[in-house]
Write a protein that holds these residues in place. Structure first.
Motif, PDB file in Angstrom:
ATOM      1  N   LEU A   1       0.804  -1.215   0.000  1.00 20.37           N
ATOM      2  CA  LEU A   1       0.000   0.000   0.000  1.00 20.37           C
ATOM      3  C   LEU A   1       0.846   1.279   0.000  1.00 20.37           C
ATOM      4  O   LEU A   1       0.338   2.361  -0.267  1.00 20.37           O
ATOM      5  N   ILE A   2       2.146   1.123   0.296  1.00 25.57           N
ATOM      6  CA  ILE A   2       3.055   2.271   0.274  1.00 25.57           C
ATOM      7  C   ILE A   2       3.299   2.670  -1.184  1.00 25.57           C
ATOM      8  O   ILE A   2       3.390   1.812  -2.060  1.00 25.57           O
ATOM      9  N   PRO A   3       3.400   3.971  -1.483  1.00 21.92           N
ATOM     10  CA  PRO A   3       3.605   4.411  -2.874  1.00 21.92           C
ATOM     11  C   PRO A   3       4.869   3.819  -3.506  1.00 21.92           C
ATOM     12  O   PRO A   3       5.864   3.606  -2.823  1.00 21.92           O
ATOM     13  N   ARG A   4       4.803   3.563  -4.800  1.00 21.39           N
ATOM     14  CA  ARG A   4       5.943   2.987  -5.506  1.00 21.39           C
ATOM     15  C   ARG A   4       7.162   3.893  -5.477  1.00 21.39           C
ATOM     16  O   ARG A   4       8.288   3.435  -5.406  1.00 21.39           O
ATOM     17  N   ASN A   5       6.939   5.191  -5.555  1.00 13.10           N
ATOM     18  CA  ASN A   5       8.060   6.123  -5.571  1.00 13.10           C
ATOM     19  C   ASN A   5       8.754   6.250  -4.215  1.00 13.10           C
ATOM     20  O   ASN A   5       9.745   6.959  -4.096  1.00 13.10           O
ATOM     21  N   ALA A   6       8.260   5.546  -3.202  1.00 11.58           N
ATOM     22  CA  ALA A   6       8.911   5.545  -1.899  1.00 11.58           C
ATOM     23  C   ALA A   6      10.038   4.520  -1.843  1.00 11.58           C
ATOM     24  O   ALA A   6      10.719   4.403  -0.836  1.00 11.58           O
ATOM     25  N   SER A   7      10.255   3.809  -2.944  1.00 14.39           N
ATOM     26  CA  SER A   7      11.328   2.825  -3.013  1.00 14.39           C
ATOM     27  C   SER A   7      12.640   3.507  -3.389  1.00 14.39           C
ATOM     28  O   SER A   7      12.702   4.292  -4.348  1.00 14.39           O
ATOM     29  N   ALA A   8      13.702   3.204  -2.656  1.00 21.55           N
ATOM     30  CA  ALA A   8      15.011   3.825  -2.913  1.00 21.55           C
ATOM     31  C   ALA A   8      15.577   3.420  -4.265  1.00 21.55           C
ATOM     32  O   ALA A   8      16.409   4.135  -4.833  1.00 21.55           O
ATOM     33  N   VAL A   9      15.118   2.301  -4.795  1.00 22.26           N
ATOM     34  CA  VAL A   9      15.596   1.827  -6.096  1.00 22.26           C
ATOM     35  C   VAL A   9      15.189   2.781  -7.220  1.00 22.26           C
ATOM     36  O   VAL A   9      15.858   2.887  -8.238  1.00 22.26           O
ATOM     37  N   ARG A  10      14.100   3.507  -7.026  1.00 22.57           N
ATOM     38  CA  ARG A  10      13.601   4.406  -8.067  1.00 22.57           C
ATOM     39  C   ARG A  10      14.361   5.731  -8.148  1.00 22.57           C
ATOM     40  O   ARG A  10      14.169   6.503  -9.071  1.00 22.57           O
ATOM     41  N   LEU A  11      15.231   6.002  -7.166  1.00 24.50           N
ATOM     42  CA  LEU A  11      16.019   7.234  -7.203  1.00 24.50           C
ATOM     43  C   LEU A  11      17.106   7.124  -8.269  1.00 24.50           C
ATOM     44  O   LEU A  11      17.659   6.049  -8.499  1.00 24.50           O
ATOM     45  N   HIS A  12      17.409   8.236  -8.898  1.00 23.24           N
ATOM     46  CA  HIS A  12      18.448   8.264  -9.921  1.00 23.24           C
ATOM     47  C   HIS A  12      19.296   9.502  -9.692  1.00 23.24           C
ATOM     48  O   HIS A  12      18.762  10.604  -9.536  1.00 23.24           O
ATOM     49  N   ASN A  13      20.607   9.325  -9.670  1.00 20.48           N
ATOM     50  CA  ASN A  13      21.500  10.467  -9.481  1.00 20.48           C
ATOM     51  C   ASN A  13      21.465  11.378 -10.699  1.00 20.48           C
ATOM     52  O   ASN A  13      21.477  10.919 -11.824  1.00 20.48           O
ATOM     53  N   ARG A  14      21.422  12.682 -10.448  1.00 20.53           N
ATOM     54  CA  ARG A  14      21.420  13.673 -11.529  1.00 20.53           C
ATOM     55  C   ARG A  14      22.457  14.748 -11.240  1.00 20.53           C
ATOM     56  O   ARG A  14      22.735  15.058 -10.087  1.00 20.53           O
ATOM     57  N   CYS A  15      22.991  15.317 -12.305  1.00 21.55           N
ATOM     58  CA  CYS A  15      23.950  16.410 -12.207  1.00 21.55           C
ATOM     59  C   CYS A  15      23.295  17.589 -11.488  1.00 21.55           C
ATOM     60  O   CYS A  15      22.161  17.962 -11.793  1.00 21.55           O
ATOM     61  N   LYS A  16      24.011  18.190 -10.526  1.00 25.02           N
ATOM     62  CA  LYS A  16      23.462  19.314  -9.768  1.00 25.02           C
ATOM     63  C   LYS A  16      23.316  20.569 -10.627  1.00 25.02           C
ATOM     64  O   LYS A  16      22.496  21.428 -10.343  1.00 25.02           O
TER      65      LYS A  16
ATOM     66  N   PRO B   1      21.088  12.840 -16.328  1.00 25.07           N
ATOM     67  CA  PRO B   1      21.027  11.603 -15.559  1.00 25.07           C
ATOM     68  C   PRO B   1      22.169  10.622 -15.833  1.00 25.07           C
ATOM     69  O   PRO B   1      22.429   9.743 -15.026  1.00 25.07           O
ATOM     70  N   LYS B   2      22.841  10.767 -16.949  1.00 21.00           N
ATOM     71  CA  LYS B   2      23.901   9.812 -17.304  1.00 21.00           C
ATOM     72  C   LYS B   2      25.272  10.467 -17.165  1.00 21.00           C
ATOM     73  O   LYS B   2      25.412  11.672 -17.261  1.00 21.00           O
ATOM     74  N   GLY B   3      26.285   9.653 -16.945  1.00 14.77           N
ATOM     75  CA  GLY B   3      27.641  10.164 -16.815  1.00 14.77           C
ATOM     76  C   GLY B   3      27.848  10.924 -15.516  1.00 14.77           C
ATOM     77  O   GLY B   3      28.611  11.885 -15.464  1.00 14.77           O
ATOM     78  N   TYR B   4      27.197  10.482 -14.454  1.00  9.34           N
ATOM     79  CA  TYR B   4      27.239  11.154 -13.154  1.00  9.34           C
ATOM     80  C   TYR B   4      28.470  10.709 -12.376  1.00  9.34           C
ATOM     81  O   TYR B   4      28.758   9.516 -12.276  1.00  9.34           O
ATOM     82  N   ILE B   5      29.218  11.662 -11.823  1.00  9.83           N
ATOM     83  CA  ILE B   5      30.387  11.357 -10.992  1.00  9.83           C
ATOM     84  C   ILE B   5      29.984  11.612  -9.542  1.00  9.83           C
ATOM     85  O   ILE B   5      29.779  12.767  -9.138  1.00  9.83           O
ATOM     86  N   ARG B   6      29.872  10.558  -8.756  1.00  8.71           N
ATOM     87  CA  ARG B   6      29.367  10.657  -7.391  1.00  8.71           C
ATOM     88  C   ARG B   6      30.208  11.560  -6.502  1.00  8.71           C
ATOM     89  O   ARG B   6      29.686  12.307  -5.684  1.00  8.71           O
ATOM     90  N   GLN B   7      31.516  11.466  -6.624  1.00 13.92           N
ATOM     91  CA  GLN B   7      32.414  12.212  -5.748  1.00 13.92           C
ATOM     92  C   GLN B   7      32.190  13.728  -5.845  1.00 13.92           C
ATOM     93  O   GLN B   7      32.355  14.451  -4.868  1.00 13.92           O
ATOM     94  N   PHE B   8      31.789  14.186  -7.027  1.00 10.10           N
ATOM     95  CA  PHE B   8      31.603  15.614  -7.235  1.00 10.10           C
ATOM     96  C   PHE B   8      30.132  16.017  -7.386  1.00 10.10           C
ATOM     97  O   PHE B   8      29.797  17.191  -7.299  1.00 10.10           O
ATOM     98  N   GLY B   9      29.258  15.067  -7.672  1.00 13.32           N
ATOM     99  CA  GLY B   9      27.838  15.354  -7.794  1.00 13.32           C
ATOM    100  C   GLY B   9      27.457  16.031  -9.099  1.00 13.32           C
ATOM    101  O   GLY B   9      26.409  16.662  -9.187  1.00 13.32           O
TER     102      GLY B   9
END
Length: 89
Positions: free
Chosen positions: A38-53, A58-66
């Motif tokens: 019953l919890i919303p689907r978007n409440a799943s952490a798997v649905r998060l996607h890193n994006r350039c600040k 959405p693609k080619g994201y470098i985590r260390q720098f964001g």
């Protein structure tokens, strides 16, 4: 440059994940899978996607720098990232 709506949608998902994290952990520990559905689907952490600040890419994201690889390269060439310089030989 990503659409503003895509950036906003990602922020909204992040808020939902944070909001339901404790509740999901509790329900999983209890084994109450009916309530979990019953919890919303978007409440799943798997649905998060890193994006350039900067650009929201959405693609080619470098985590260390964001940021994305393209923005990283431009900023490194201009000397805007401390301790990083573009190698050229």
């Amino acid at each position: 440059m990503a659409k503003e709506s895509m950036k906003a949608r990602e922020v909204k998902r992040a808020k939902l994940v944070a909001k339901y994290a404790a509740k999901k952990a509790q329900l999983k520990a209890e084994g109450n899978y009916e309530a979990l559905q019953l919890i919303p689907r978007n409440a799943s952490a798997v649905r998060l996607h890193n994006r350039c600040k900067i650009t929201g890419r959405p693609k080619g994201y470098i985590r260390q720098f964001g940021i994305s690889r393209i923005q990283f390269r431009e900023m490194a060439s201009k000397g805007l990232i401390p301790g990083v310089k573009k190698a050229s030989w």
